[in-house]
Design a protein around this motif. Structure first.
Motif, PDB file in Angstrom:
ATOM      1  N   LEU A   1     -14.874  18.480  16.114  1.00 37.88           N
ATOM      2  CA  LEU A   1     -14.820  18.229  17.711  1.00 37.88           C
ATOM      3  C   LEU A   1     -13.560  18.111  18.875  1.00 37.88           C
TER       4      LEU A   1
ATOM      5  N   GLN B   1     -22.829  19.396  12.877  1.00 42.02           N
ATOM      6  CA  GLN B   1     -21.420  19.843  12.833  1.00 42.02           C
ATOM      7  C   GLN B   1     -20.829  18.827  11.953  1.00 42.02           C
TER       8      GLN B   1
ATOM      9  N   ARG C   1     -28.263  13.029  20.053  1.00 39.27           N
ATOM     10  CA  ARG C   1     -27.484  14.184  20.495  1.00 39.27           C
ATOM     11  C   ARG C   1     -28.007  13.374  22.490  1.00 39.27           C
TER      12      ARG C   1
ATOM     13  N   GLN D   1     -14.050  14.357  22.541  1.00 41.25           N
ATOM     14  CA  GLN D   1     -15.529  14.334  21.814  1.00 41.25           C
ATOM     15  C   GLN D   1     -15.769  12.923  21.112  1.00 41.25           C
TER      16      GLN D   1
ATOM     17  N   ILE E   1     -20.761  14.853  26.787  1.00 37.71           N
ATOM     18  CA  ILE E   1     -21.014  15.580  25.675  1.00 37.71           C
ATOM     19  C   ILE E   1     -22.224  16.407  24.977  1.00 37.71           C
TER      20      ILE E   1
ATOM     21  N   LEU F   1     -23.508  18.450  22.503  1.00 39.79           N
ATOM     22  CA  LEU F   1     -22.938  19.245  21.698  1.00 39.79           C
ATOM     23  C   LEU F   1     -23.679  20.826  21.001  1.00 39.79           C
TER      24      LEU F   1
ATOM     25  N   VAL G   1     -22.069  15.064  12.695  1.00 38.78           N
ATOM     26  CA  VAL G   1     -22.110  13.930  13.626  1.00 38.78           C
ATOM     27  C   VAL G   1     -22.853  12.849  13.879  1.00 38.78           C
TER      28      VAL G   1
END
Ligand code: ATP
Ligand code: MG
Lengths: 264, 349
Positions: free
Chosen positions: A154, A149, A134, A158, A142, A144, A104
């Motif tokens: 997702l 990942q 993040r 997302q 969102i 996570l 991500v």
């Protein structure tokens, strides 16, 4: 580079009588559209109407064959998406928003990585990128479990949100969204629409592409309906009702399905 | 970094969200499967082949792995970037022939020939990459064409200048000794033969790993292999990355070519065909996806190590070396299955 003055007469991006053919296929003909700061311009149309083609011209992925493209009133042809990005035009494509196998945070910063160190030993500042990604995603609601990942794991919504958050974070002035709600459920569509409105309120000019007049009417300031590459309707919010929009979008037989969709 | 949507100040505690536990992160690395495989094969030969247990045998295994591994790492990077290079095997021979022929024919200092060969190798890589990018022809075909052209040229040029299919000796020419030390020196420490190529290999693996995981270029390599259109849309210079990867393979081919030249002294012009598959197999055993966008340099090196162990282990075990390819084919299938299983269960989280 500041163009968030809404009273300025020049649009952030403007296309005029634009045309595009792929070999013998005419994908677009005589289409005009303005993107103003703090406004959402919706582009509607059936499959193959030329919506994606139109925005690919604005974002530098394709070049137009006819007409003019202006950025801040200045005539331009983009030869690469990088050029468009450098002029503050960020696009979230329906089919190529992210690289599924990559983490991500790597996706979030792809093409605009934060680095530390100097010279040949410049390396990625992965801690900072992880943290920023993040935080930015958390702002979109969102959360996570794991920023490491792969994006491919997702959900569709997302993934769209990662792509949108990325564009906004990198200081886009114009945000082009190609069917961001197409694959989404009601709730996730709501999140994307809300975030689109947030981007508008922050002064971005937004181009919102959709099949769904309901979504368009919720947030649009201006509507352009395309049909077989030509403009079928071009109207401001005050001049068009949801019913009219639906009517323009759907030729007779598809109306039933649409009604069903709107009544969910 | 200008932020258009105003950021609320981040909660201080949030920054240190725990990452996955170390074992978990190790398990989901692309090379996880090949590590397990390498240990299994090591234990297998250690148990069945007595000579395999000696340290000197292990040094030989490492050397065999290094000759293959330097190429496997470069080819692995290219595969992560979403392309193939079938010409990589003969390109090694081409480079060695270029260095030997240019030096001998023009009676030059060996350094000149070696750098000319570097130019040739990088040019081959550039050509491969450029044609793949500009024409959109699948790299499989472009580099297959290159494989055939080089194979023909290797034989034709060598026969033209020497009248045979092997190159002339250049070992008495100026500059040879220093270059031999760089590419092909070896020491015996306590009865164990240490070849410098093994150290080069480890260095290249370390550099490649660092580039892949810690630099922007590495990010771009994964991106162009994973989805080149998405990568282009966010401003990644796809053409430059891919051409750069082909030239990296060119560089590796030059390096291995020079090693062969300075350790064997003469080069057989027909050598190299079929090696390209060994590089690809090593990379695949190491977890590189054939479809691109996923893999690691350590994995490719592990794949080469497995090759080395098998190649030597069969000999040490006293079996008929004819079984080598059977063994290898089975391993390729097993490794692919193991990698698939690891990826699936990693995805489940
Ligand atoms: N790269 C291409 N080469 C040839 N024809 C193309 C290409 N891209 C689009 N077209 C054609 O141009 C027309 C418009 O396509 P476009 O993708 O712009 O439609 P769209 O409105 O985005 O449709 P959708 O709602 O399905 O996304 C179609 O007839 C399509 O087949
Ligand atoms: Mg489309």
């Amino acid at each position: 580079m500041t163009a968030d003055d809404t009273s300025a007469p020049t649009a952030l991006v403007e296309v005029q009588d634009i045309g595009k053919h792929y070999g013998a296929i005419r994908a677009l003909e005589g289409v005009s559209l303005r993107v103003n700061a703090g406004e959402i311009t919706c582009v509607l149309g059936d499959n193959g109407a030329g919506k994606s083609t139109l925005i690919k011209i604005m974002s530098g992925l394709h070049q137009h064959s006819e007409g003019v493209l202006r950025v801040d009133g200045e005539e331009t042809t983009f030869s690469s998406p990088r050029e468009a990005l450098d002029r503050g035009i960020a696009t979230v494509y329906q089919d190529l928003a992210v690289v599924p196998l990559m983490e991500v945070w790597r996706n979030f910063f792809l093409g605009s990585e934060i680095r530390k160190g100097f010279g040949p030993v410049k390396m990625l500042d992965s801690d900072r990128m992880r943290r920023t990604a993040r935080e930015e995603l958390a702002k979109m609601g969102i959360e996570l479990a794991d920023i490491d990942q792969p994006v491919g794991q997702l959900s569709g919504g997302q993934r769209q949100c990662v792509a949108i958050a990325r564009a906004v974070y990198f200081g886009a002035r114009v945000l082009i969204l190609d069917e961001p709600t197409a694959a989404l459920g009601v709730k996730q569509s709501g999140v994307v629409l809300k975030y689109t409105a947030m981007a508008r309120d922050a002064g971005l000019g937004v181009v919102f592409i959709t099949h769904n007049p309901h979504h368009a009417h919720l947030i649009g300031d201006h509507f352009v309906v395309l049909k077989l590459g030509r403009t079928n309707l071009d109207a401001g919010r005050a001049d068009v009702t949801l019913d009219q929009l639906t009517q323009e979008m759907a030729g007779g037989d598809e109306l039933g399905t649409l009604e069903h969709e709107l009544r969910r | 970094m200008s932020t258009t949507v105003k950021a609320e100040p981040a909660q201080p505690g949030q920054d240190d969200q725990p990452r996955r536990p170390v074992w978990r992160r190790l398990f989901i690395r692309p090379e996880a499967g090949s590590l397990v495989g390498a240990v299994a094969i090591f234990v297998f030969f250690f148990a069945t082949a007595a000579p395999f247990r000696q340290l000197d045998s292990f040094a030989t295994v490492l050397y065999t792995a290094a000759v293959l591994g330097i190429m496997a790492v470069a080819v692995g990077l290219l595969m992560i970037g979403g392309e193939f290079d079938l010409s990589a095997g003969v390109a090694v021979t081409t480079s060695a022939i270029a260095a030997a022929t240019i030096t001998y024919q023009f009676t030059l200092n060996v350094w000149v020939g070696v750098f000319a060969a570097l130019g040739v190798s990088l040019a081959i890589g550039f050509f491969n990459g450029y044609v793949v990018i500009k024409t959109g022809i699948p790299s499989f075909l472009v580099t297959l064409g290159m494989l055939l052209m080089l194979q023909g040229a290797n034989l034709a040029v060598t026969r033209l200048v020497t009248g045979t299919v092997s190159t002339q000796r250049i070992s008495d020419m100026d500059g040879y000794a220093a270059l031999e030390a760089i590419f092909a020196s070896e020491w015996t420490i306590g009865g164990v033969r240490i070849r410098v190529l093994v150290l080069w290999w480890l260095l290249f693996v370390a550099i490649a790993t660092w580039v892949l995981l810690r630099t922007r270029i590495g990010n771009w390599i994964f991106a162009v292999g994973g989805n080149k259109d998405s990568a282009r849309a966010v401003g990644v210079p796809v053409a430059r990355v891919k051409i750069g990867l082909y030239m990296t393979v060119g560089f590796a081919a030059w390096f291995v070519g020079m090693h062969l030249l300075f350790s064997l002294h003469t080069i057989q012009a027909g050598e190299g065909v079929g090696k390209e598959f060994e590089y690809i197999i090593a990379a695949v055993i190491g977890g590189c996806l054939l479809t691109g966008g996923y893999g690691s340099a350590v994995g490719a090196a592990m794949g080469a190590f497995i090759f080395g162990m098998t190649n030597q282990g069969i000999v040490y075990a006293g079996w008929n070396p004819d079984w080598y390819y059977t063994f290898l084919g089975a391993m390729l299938l097993l490794a692919t299955l193991l990698n698939m299983y690891v990826r699936r269960s990693a995805a489940k989280r």
